[in-house]
Design a protein around this motif. Structure first.
Motif, mmCIF file in Angstrom:
data_model
loop_
_atom_site.group_PDB
_atom_site.id
_atom_site.type_symbol
_atom_site.label_atom_id
_atom_site.label_comp_id
_atom_site.label_asym_id
_atom_site.label_seq_id
_atom_site.Cartn_x
_atom_site.Cartn_y
_atom_site.Cartn_z
ATOM 1 N N THR A 96 6.875 -4.256 21.503
ATOM 2 C CA THR A 96 6.153 -5.301 20.788
ATOM 3 C C THR A 96 7.074 -5.974 19.785
ATOM 4 O OG1 THR A 96 5.403 -3.711 19.124
ATOM 5 C CG2 THR A 96 3.955 -4.086 21.000
ATOM 6 N N GLY A 97 6.656 -7.096 19.237
ATOM 7 C CA GLY A 97 7.457 -7.811 18.264
ATOM 8 C C GLY A 97 7.316 -7.226 16.869
ATOM 9 N N LEU A 98 8.299 -7.523 16.017
ATOM 10 C CA LEU A 98 8.252 -7.028 14.646
ATOM 11 C C LEU A 98 7.084 -7.625 13.874
ATOM 12 C CD1 LEU A 98 11.965 -6.948 13.419
ATOM 13 C CD2 LEU A 98 10.489 -5.025 13.991
ATOM 14 N N ALA A 99 6.757 -8.898 14.114
ATOM 15 C CA ALA A 99 5.660 -9.529 13.387
ATOM 16 C C ALA A 99 4.342 -8.809 13.676
ATOM 17 C CB ALA A 99 5.559 -11.005 13.752
ATOM 18 N N ALA A 100 4.115 -8.492 14.950
ATOM 19 C CA ALA A 100 2.878 -7.805 15.313
ATOM 20 C C ALA A 100 2.810 -6.412 14.705
ATOM 21 C CB ALA A 100 2.757 -7.721 16.840
ATOM 22 N N MET A 101 3.944 -5.694 14.680
ATOM 23 C CA MET A 101 3.952 -4.352 14.110
ATOM 24 C C MET A 101 3.788 -4.407 12.593
ATOM 25 S SD MET A 101 3.877 -1.287 15.265
ATOM 26 C CE MET A 101 4.442 -1.539 16.956
ATOM 27 N N GLN A 102 4.354 -5.430 11.947
ATOM 28 C CA GLN A 102 4.121 -5.601 10.508
ATOM 29 C C GLN A 102 2.646 -5.852 10.229
ATOM 30 O OE1 GLN A 102 7.426 -7.894 8.195
ATOM 31 N NE2 GLN A 102 7.595 -8.580 10.320
ATOM 32 N N ASP A 103 2.005 -6.662 11.062
ATOM 33 C CA ASP A 103 0.578 -6.928 10.877
ATOM 34 C C ASP A 103 -0.234 -5.636 10.948
ATOM 35 O OD1 ASP A 103 0.965 -9.634 10.566
ATOM 36 O OD2 ASP A 103 0.583 -10.111 12.680
ATOM 37 N N GLN A 104 0.176 -4.740 11.832
ATOM 38 C CA GLN A 104 -0.562 -3.489 12.007
ATOM 39 C C GLN A 104 -0.348 -2.507 10.856
ATOM 40 O OE1 GLN A 104 -0.200 -1.538 15.871
ATOM 41 N NE2 GLN A 104 0.318 -3.489 16.832
ATOM 42 N N LEU A 105 0.909 -2.388 10.386
ATOM 43 C CA LEU A 105 1.255 -1.266 9.512
ATOM 44 C C LEU A 105 1.614 -1.648 8.076
ATOM 45 C CD1 LEU A 105 3.480 0.877 11.925
ATOM 46 C CD2 LEU A 105 1.004 0.896 11.625
ATOM 47 N N ALA A 106 1.844 -2.933 7.787
ATOM 48 C CA ALA A 106 2.342 -3.304 6.457
ATOM 49 C C ALA A 106 1.376 -4.223 5.711
ATOM 50 C CB ALA A 106 3.707 -3.982 6.580
ATOM 51 N N ARG A 107 0.129 -3.842 5.661
ATOM 52 C CA ARG A 107 -0.863 -4.658 4.958
ATOM 53 C C ARG A 107 -0.726 -4.464 3.445
ATOM 54 N NH1 ARG A 107 -3.911 -2.241 9.186
ATOM 55 N NH2 ARG A 107 -4.467 -3.736 10.829
ATOM 56 N N PRO A 108 -0.812 -5.552 2.642
ATOM 57 C CA PRO A 108 -0.686 -5.411 1.187
ATOM 58 C C PRO A 108 -1.915 -4.743 0.578
ATOM 59 C CG PRO A 108 -1.213 -7.677 1.766
ATOM 60 C CD PRO A 108 -0.942 -6.964 3.062
ATOM 61 N N ALA A 109 -1.698 -4.065 -0.546
ATOM 62 C CA ALA A 109 -2.797 -3.392 -1.249
ATOM 63 C C ALA A 109 -3.432 -4.290 -2.297
ATOM 64 C CB ALA A 109 -2.285 -2.113 -1.908
ATOM 65 N N ALA A 110 -2.670 -5.257 -2.825
ATOM 66 C CA ALA A 110 -3.194 -6.132 -3.870
ATOM 67 C C ALA A 110 -2.462 -7.466 -3.839
ATOM 68 C CB ALA A 110 -3.041 -5.483 -5.246
ATOM 69 N N ARG A 111 -3.200 -8.535 -4.205
ATOM 70 C CA ARG A 111 -2.630 -9.880 -4.300
ATOM 71 C C ARG A 111 -2.840 -10.350 -5.737
ATOM 72 N NH1 ARG A 111 -1.574 -14.226 -0.776
ATOM 73 N NH2 ARG A 111 -1.931 -16.299 -1.671
ATOM 74 N N ILE A 112 -1.753 -10.570 -6.461
ATOM 75 C CA ILE A 112 -1.813 -10.913 -7.884
ATOM 76 C C ILE A 112 -1.434 -12.382 -8.053
ATOM 77 C CG2 ILE A 112 -0.821 -10.427 -10.155
ATOM 78 C CD1 ILE A 112 -0.440 -7.539 -9.205
ATOM 79 N N LEU A 113 -2.343 -13.158 -8.663
ATOM 80 C CA LEU A 113 -2.141 -14.595 -8.803
ATOM 81 C C LEU A 113 -1.595 -14.942 -10.181
ATOM 82 C CD1 LEU A 113 -5.462 -15.820 -7.145
ATOM 83 C CD2 LEU A 113 -3.205 -15.590 -6.092
ATOM 84 N N PRO A 114 -0.785 -16.002 -10.270
ATOM 85 C CA PRO A 114 -0.247 -16.411 -11.574
ATOM 86 C C PRO A 114 -1.309 -17.056 -12.444
ATOM 87 C CG PRO A 114 0.440 -17.959 -9.865
ATOM 88 C CD PRO A 114 -0.261 -16.836 -9.159
ATOM 89 N N ALA A 133 0.833 -1.208 0.000
ATOM 90 C CA ALA A 133 0.000 0.000 0.000
ATOM 91 C C ALA A 133 0.863 1.252 0.000
ATOM 92 C CB ALA A 133 -0.922 -0.010 1.221
ATOM 93 N N THR A 134 2.103 1.127 0.451
ATOM 94 C CA THR A 134 2.995 2.284 0.524
ATOM 95 C C THR A 134 3.998 2.271 -0.627
ATOM 96 O OG1 THR A 134 4.707 3.404 1.834
ATOM 97 C CG2 THR A 134 4.550 1.026 2.072
ATOM 98 N N PRO A 135 4.315 3.429 -1.204
ATOM 99 C CA PRO A 135 5.379 3.494 -2.200
ATOM 100 C C PRO A 135 6.768 3.556 -1.564
ATOM 101 C CG PRO A 135 4.412 5.657 -1.939
ATOM 102 C CD PRO A 135 3.618 4.723 -1.068
ATOM 103 N N GLU A 136 6.822 3.620 -0.240
ATOM 104 C CA GLU A 136 8.091 3.777 0.478
ATOM 105 C C GLU A 136 8.253 2.691 1.545
ATOM 106 O OE1 GLU A 136 10.460 5.781 -0.176
ATOM 107 O OE2 GLU A 136 9.598 7.367 -1.419
ATOM 108 N N PRO A 137 8.412 1.419 1.135
ATOM 109 C CA PRO A 137 8.532 0.358 2.146
ATOM 110 C C PRO A 137 9.757 0.505 3.036
ATOM 111 C CG PRO A 137 9.041 -0.482 -0.043
ATOM 112 C CD PRO A 137 8.463 0.886 -0.225
ATOM 113 N N GLY A 138 10.840 1.085 2.511
ATOM 114 C CA GLY A 138 12.031 1.265 3.339
ATOM 115 C C GLY A 138 11.779 2.205 4.494
#
Length: 469
Positions: free
Chosen positions: A421-439, A401-406
Motif C-alpha cells: 500500500t502507499g505511505l499516504a494510506a498507511m498514515q491515514d490508518q495509523l497516524a491520526r492526530p490527538a488534538a488540533r490547536i488553533l491560533p 496520539a503517540t509519544p514515539e512518532p519516529g
C-alpha cells in the motif's frame, strides 16, 4: 490491491522498529494497529564523535531484552526498520569496519576548512550555496587534513542508520533522502565514497544469520533518517503539510510537490515530495540548559497568554537552519528587574517558536502556499508549547496520539512495504492526530510584531557573537 490473506496474517505480526536519537536509543515492537507492544530505551550522551560499534552493541542488547521479556511478540516480527539522526558521517573500510570514530551532527570543527574549500569549488556548482561547517564535503575536507590515514582506508561514508543496517544485512547502502547532500557533491569528493543509494521504502535485504539472536531472515527496510521517519509517524509526509520535530534540537520543514529554493533552508527530495526547511542547532536542550542554571522551567508547558516583550536568541551552540553559522551565540534582550524565572522560561520557548516562524515563513514564501497545519512531535510537543507555537505561526498545530512518532513512522513504512500500500494510506490508518490547536488572532498579531523585532535583534547581535567566538 493488497492481498486479503496476507493482510490477515500481517494483522498479528510486529515490526522491530529502531530510533537512534541524539539522547537515546529506542527499540520497540509495534503491532499492525501502530501500538507499541514493547519498548526498550537507553540514554546516551553524544559529543562531536562517537563509536558506531557501540550503537550496534546497544541495539543488540535492546533486542535481546525484548526477546527475553516479550518472547511471543518477538517471535512475530515481520520486518525491521531503523531510523537515526542524520548529518553524521560513519566512514567504513571494505570489510564494513569503521576507520575512525563517527563525526556527529554537533561537530562544527570543519568550519576551519570551509574558506579553502569554497576557493576550490566551481562558482556555478549547485551545491556551493549549501556548503558550511556541517556539510559532508567540508567534514571530508577537514578529515583530509586532520586524519588522512583514516580517509585513505575508507571506501564509503554511511549514515548512522546505514551502519546498523550494514550490521543487520551485510549490505553497504544508504538512501536518497539521508545522503542527499553527499550525493549532490559526489563529483567533488576527495575519493569515491558514495555508497549505493536506495529509496527509503525499498527492502535492503534479509537479516543475516546470527546478527540478532532469535531473529530469522526477515526483511530490513532501507528507511531514511529519524526526521523522515518521524514525519511519517506524525502523518505529515504529504504535500502542503508542515512538521516540527522538537527534541534536543529541532527540525522544521514544509512538504511541497516541486523543488524550491529558500535562503538558509535545505530543499531535499523526499522520494517525490520536497522538504523545504531543515535542522536547527537548538530545541528543548535550551530548557535543559536553563534548568541547569537553577531556573525553574516548569514542565515546558506554559499556559496560554500574550507573547511577552522579552526576547531570547536560542543560538547557544551556533546555528544550522536558517543561518548556518557556528559562531552565533545566545542572548536575552529586554530583561527587567521584575522578570521572573517563569518569564525567562517562556522567553526561551517563545524564542524557539520565533525561529520556527522564520523557517516556515521562508518555506511558505518560496513554495507559494501556506501550510495546511504544523504537525508537532517530540519532547517539545506539549499542549502549552503547541499553543504558543500556533499563536506565533498563525497556523493550526496538530499534536500526535503517540509519544514515539519516529518508531511509528518505521512501522508505517514497513507495513506499507509488506502490504503493497502507499505511505499516504498507511498514515491515514495509523497516524491520526490527538488534538488540533488553533491560533488566537490577537496573540498572533502581537507575536508578528515581536517576531520582526526578534529578527532585527538576531542581525544586530550576530557581529558581537562572532567577535566573542
Amino acid at each position: 490491491m493488497p492481498d486479503p490473506a496476507k493482510t490477515c496474517i500481517l494483522a498479528v505480526t510486529c515490526i522491530l522498529a529502531v530510533d537512534l536519537g541524539g539522547s537515546s536509543l529506542r527499540v520497540a515492537l509495534l503491532g499492525r494497529d501502530g501500538a507499541i507492544r514493547a519498548l526498550h530505551s537507553t540514554r546516551h550522551s553524544l559529543g562531536v564523535e562517537a563509536d558506531a560499534e557501540a550503537w550496534w552493541d546497544a541495539f543488540r542488547t535492546a533486542a535481546a531484552a525484548l526477546r527475553r521479556e516479550h518472547p511471543a511478540a518477538f517471535g512475530r516480527i515481520a520486518a525491521v526498520a531503523v531510523s537515526a539522526f542524520t548529518r553524521s558521517l560513519v566512514l567504513v573500510d571494505a570489510e564494513g569496519r569503521p576507520t575512525r570514530p563517527a563525526l556527529l551532527f554537533t561537530d562544527a570543527r570543519a568550519a576551519a576548512a570551509v574558506p579553502t574549500l569554497l576557493d576550490r569549488l566551481p562558482e556555478a556548482h549547485p551545491e556551493r550555496p549549501q556548503v558550511n561547517a556541517f556539510h559532508p564535503l567540508a567534514r571530508l575536507a577537514w578529515l583530509a587534513e586532520q586524519d588522512p590515514a583514516a580517509l585513505a582506508r575508507s571506501v564509503a561514508v554511511l549514515e548512522p542508520k546505514d551502519f546498523l543496517n550494514l550490521r543487520l544485512t551485510g549490505r553497504m547502502a544508504s538512501d536518497r533522502v539521508s545522503s542527499a547532500r553527499l550525493a549532490a557533491s559526489a563529483d567533488l569528493l576527495p575519493k569515491p565514497l558514495l555508497p549505493e543509494l536506495l529509496r527509503p521504502t525499498e527492502i535492503l535485504g534479509p537479516v543475516q544469520p546470527g546478527a540478532i539472536e532469535g531473529l530469522g531472515p526477515v526483511p530490513v527496510l532501507s528507511m531514511a533518517n529519524d526526521t523522515w521517519a518521524a514525519v511519517a509517524g506524525l502523518g505529515a509526509l504529504r504535500g502542503g503539510h508542515a512538521y516540527c520535530i522538537s527534541g534536543t534540537t529541532e527540525v522544521l520543514g514544509l512538504l511541497h510537490h516541486s523543488p524550491a529554493t529558500a535562503p538558509g533552508l535545505l530543499t531535499v527530495d523526499w522520494d517525490g515530495l520536497f522538504q523545504i526547511g531543515g535542522p536547527s542547532q537548538h530545541g528543548a536542550d535550551a530548557l535543559v540548559w536553563l534548568a541547569g542554571l537553577g531556573i525553574d522551567v516548569g514542565r515546558g508547558d506554559p499556559p496560554p497568554q500574550s507573547p511577552i516583550p522579552l526576547l531570547f536568541l536560542p543560538t547557544l551552540a551556533g546555528e544550522r537552519v536558517p543561518h548556518w553559522d557556528p559562531d552565533l551565540r545566545g542572548a536575552f534582550l529586554g530583561l527587567r528587574r521584575d522578570h521572573t524565572a517563569a518569564d525567562m522560561a517562556r522567553a526561551v520557548m517563545q524564542g524557539i517558536a520565533f525561529n520556527n516562524r522564520t523557517v516556515l515563513d521562508r518555506a511558505e514564501a518560496t513554495a507559494g502556499r501556506q501550510a495546511v497545519a504544523l504537525h508537532l512531535g517530540g519532547g517539545g510537543a506539549t499542549p502549552g508549547w503547541a499553543q504558543l507555537r500556533a499563536d506565533v505561526l498563525g497556523r493550526p498545530v496538530l499534536l500526535p496520539a503517540t509519544p514515539e512518532p519516529g518508531l511509528l513512522g518505521c512501522a508505517i513504512v514497513a507495513f506499507a512495504a509488506l502490504e503493497g500500500t502507499g505511505l499516504a494510506a498507511m498514515q491515514d490508518q495509523l497516524a491520526r492526530p490527538a488534538a488540533r490547536i488553533l491560533p488566537d488572532a490577537a496573540r498572533h498579531a502581537e507575536a508578528t510584531r515581536l517576531h520582526a523585532i526578534f529578527q532585527a535583534a538576531e542581525a544586530a547581535v550576530a557581529p558581537i557573537s562572532r567577535a566573542l567566538a
